[in-house]
Design a protein around this motif. Structure first.
Motif, PDB file in Angstrom:
ATOM      1  N   ALA A   1       0.857  -1.190   0.000  1.00  0.00           N
ATOM      2  CA  ALA A   1       0.000   0.000   0.000  1.00  0.00           C
ATOM      3  C   ALA A   1       0.882   1.226   0.000  1.00  0.00           C
ATOM      4  O   ALA A   1       2.030   1.185   0.451  1.00  0.00           O
ATOM      5  CB  ALA A   1      -0.929   0.003   1.210  1.00  0.00           C
ATOM      6  N   GLU A   2       0.339   2.318  -0.471  1.00  0.00           N
ATOM      7  CA  GLU A   2       1.090   3.570  -0.566  1.00  0.00           C
ATOM      8  C   GLU A   2       0.613   4.560   0.493  1.00  0.00           C
ATOM      9  O   GLU A   2      -0.457   4.414   1.075  1.00  0.00           O
ATOM     10  CB  GLU A   2       0.907   4.181  -1.967  1.00  0.00           C
ATOM     11  CG  GLU A   2       1.384   3.287  -3.101  1.00  0.00           C
ATOM     12  CD  GLU A   2       2.879   3.013  -3.064  1.00  0.00           C
ATOM     13  OE1 GLU A   2       3.619   3.904  -2.604  1.00  0.00           O
ATOM     14  OE2 GLU A   2       3.286   1.905  -3.470  1.00  0.00           O
TER      15      GLU A   2
ATOM     16  N   VAL B   1      -3.859  -3.359   6.847  1.00  0.00           N
ATOM     17  CA  VAL B   1      -3.174  -2.463   5.911  1.00  0.00           C
ATOM     18  C   VAL B   1      -2.401  -1.429   6.737  1.00  0.00           C
ATOM     19  O   VAL B   1      -2.619  -0.215   6.665  1.00  0.00           O
ATOM     20  CB  VAL B   1      -4.131  -1.793   4.918  1.00  0.00           C
ATOM     21  CG1 VAL B   1      -3.352  -1.127   3.791  1.00  0.00           C
ATOM     22  CG2 VAL B   1      -5.137  -2.777   4.360  1.00  0.00           C
TER      23      VAL B   1
ATOM     24  N   LEU C   1       0.853   5.149   6.449  1.00  0.00           N
ATOM     25  CA  LEU C   1      -0.044   4.099   6.918  1.00  0.00           C
ATOM     26  C   LEU C   1      -0.145   4.100   8.439  1.00  0.00           C
ATOM     27  O   LEU C   1       0.722   4.628   9.132  1.00  0.00           O
ATOM     28  CB  LEU C   1       0.497   2.741   6.453  1.00  0.00           C
ATOM     29  CG  LEU C   1       0.637   2.564   4.944  1.00  0.00           C
ATOM     30  CD1 LEU C   1       1.426   1.310   4.637  1.00  0.00           C
ATOM     31  CD2 LEU C   1      -0.742   2.504   4.304  1.00  0.00           C
TER      32      LEU C   1
END
Length: 330
Positions: free
Chosen positions: A84-85, A119, A88
Motif C-alpha cells: 500500500a502507498e 493495511v 499508513l
C-alpha cells in the motif's frame, strides 16, 4: 461470539470439534509437559508447533529485521509493510509465550496477517525472555520499542498520529503495561488484547480449574511461566505492572478490544480485565469465542477460530486507525 455490553457471565459452548481432535491426538503422543523442559528446548517446541499448525500467511510487501538500542543491549525488531502507498497506520505487536518461549518466528504469520488485513506497518518486538531475563526486562523492552516506533514513524512510512498496540497472552499483558507507561507521552489510538494474562496463579479463577488440564495451556505451564518471569519473587504477585487487575490507572488506556476463549484457563481473568477497563471509562469491545482454546491463533490449519479472532481484531483496528476515526478523536 459476544460483544459489548460486556456480560457478567460468558456464554458456554462445547469445544470446537477440530480443536478437540487436535488435543486428543497431542495427548496420545505422550510428550513431556512443557514446564519439564529446559527453556531453550521449550522454545524450539513452540516454534515447531507454530510453524506446523497454521495456514500460510498472506503476502506483504516486505519484512525486514532491524536492531535498535534497548535497555539491556541490542533489541531486535521485525518491520512488516503491506502492499500500500502513503502514510499508513502503525501497529506494534507483542508476541505471547508466557514471558518464556515466544519470539519473532512464533508470531511471524500472525504479524503478516495483521499487516495485510489492517493495511498497516506492523512492528514486532523480540523482547528479552525469562528466566534468563526476569521482570521487568520484558516490559522495559516493549516500552522502549513503543517509544522507538513513535519517534521513527515517519521513517517507517507510517503516520505517528495513528499508532496502535496489540498482543496475545503474555504479550497482551506487556502491551497493556506499555500503554499505561506511555500515557500522556504517546497518543495511542487502540489496544488489542488476545487472551491476556491479568493476574497471578495464587488467585485462581474458576476457568483456571475448569480448563487447566488437557486444553493446551495448563495450570502447570502457567505456574512455570509466571515463576520464571517473576524470578520466584512472591512480593511481585500483586504488582500492578504484572497483575493488571491491581492497576489503578486503567482509565489512561486507549480504546481497547479484548478477546477471551471459552476453553482457556485465562478466560475469567480476561473477562475481569475487560470489565475493569470498561468500568474505568475506556471504550471497550469484548469478543468471546466460546468454542476456542488458548493459542488458537497458531492453529488456523486445524480450526477456523484462530483466523476469525485475527479477522475480528483487524476489522476493529482498521476502524480505530482510519483517517476519519482519527479526525473524530482530534
Amino acid at each position: 461470539m459476544t460483544r459489548t455490553a460486556i456480560p457478567a457471565v460468558l456464554e458456554a459452548a462445547p469445544l470446537d470439534p477440530a480443536l478437540a481432535g487436535f488435543l486428543a491426538q497431542a495427548a496420545s503422543q505422550g510428550n513431556p509437559p512443557l514446564e519439564s523442559l529446559p527453556p531453550p528446548l521449550a522454545r524450539q517446541v513452540y516454534r515447531d508447533l507454530a510453524a506446523g499448525l497454521g495456514l500460510p500467511a498472506p503476502a506483504v510487501a516486505s519484512a525486514k529485521d532491524r536492531v535498535i538500542d534497548g535497555p539491556g543491549g541490542p533489541l531486535a525488531l521485525r518491520i512488516y509493510r503491506p502492499d500500500a502507498e502513503g502514510a499508513l497506520p502503525l501497529l506494534l505487536f507483542v508476541h505471547g509465550g508466557g514471558f518464556v518461549i515466544g519470539d519473532l518466528e512464533t508470531h511471524d504469520t500472525v504479524c503478516r496477517t495483521l499487516c495485510h488485513d489492517v493495511v498497516a506497518v506492523v512492528v514486532a518486538v523480540d523482547y528479552r525472555l525469562a528466566p534468563e531475563h526476569p521482570f521487568p526486562a520484558a516490559m522495559d523492552d516493549v516500552a522502549c520499542a513503543l517509544r522507538w516506533v513513535a519517534a521513527h514513524a515517519r521513517e517507517l512510512g507510517a503516520d505517528a498520529s495513528r499508532i496502535a498496540l496489540a498482543g496475545d497472552s503474555a504479550g497482551a499483558q506487556l502491551a497493556t503495561v506499555a500503554a499505561l507507561r506511555a500515557a500522556g507521552a504517546i497518543v495511542l489510538r487502540a489496544l488489542g488484547l488476545i487472551y491476556p494474562v491479568a493476574q497471578h496463579y495464587s488467585e485462581p479463577s474458576p476457568s483456571m480449574a475448569e480448563n487447566g488440564g488437557g486444553k493446551f495451556l495448563t495450570t502447570g505451564a502457567m505456574r512455570w511461566f509466571i515463576d520464571c518471569y517473576l524470578g520466584g519473587r512472591q512480593e511481585l504477585a500483586r504488582h500492578a505492572d504484572f497483575a493488571l487487575l491491581q492497576s489503578q490507572t486503567l482509565h489512561t488506556l486507549p480504546p481497547t478490544w479484548l478477546a477471551t476463549m471459552g476453553h482457556d484457563p485465562l478466560r475469567d481473568e480476561g473477562l475481569a480485565l475487560a470489565l475493569r477497563i470498561a468500568q474505568a471509562g475506556v471504550p471497550t469491545e469484548h469478543h468471546h469465542y466460546a468454542s476456542a482454546i488458548h493459542a488458537c491463533l497458531h492453529f488456523t490449519a486445524v480450526s477456523t477460530l484462530g483466523s476469525q479472532v485475527m479477522a475480528d481484531l483487524a476489522t476493529w483496528l482498521r476502524a480505530q486507525l482510519s483517517i476519519d476515526m482519527q479526525a473524530r478523536h482530534s
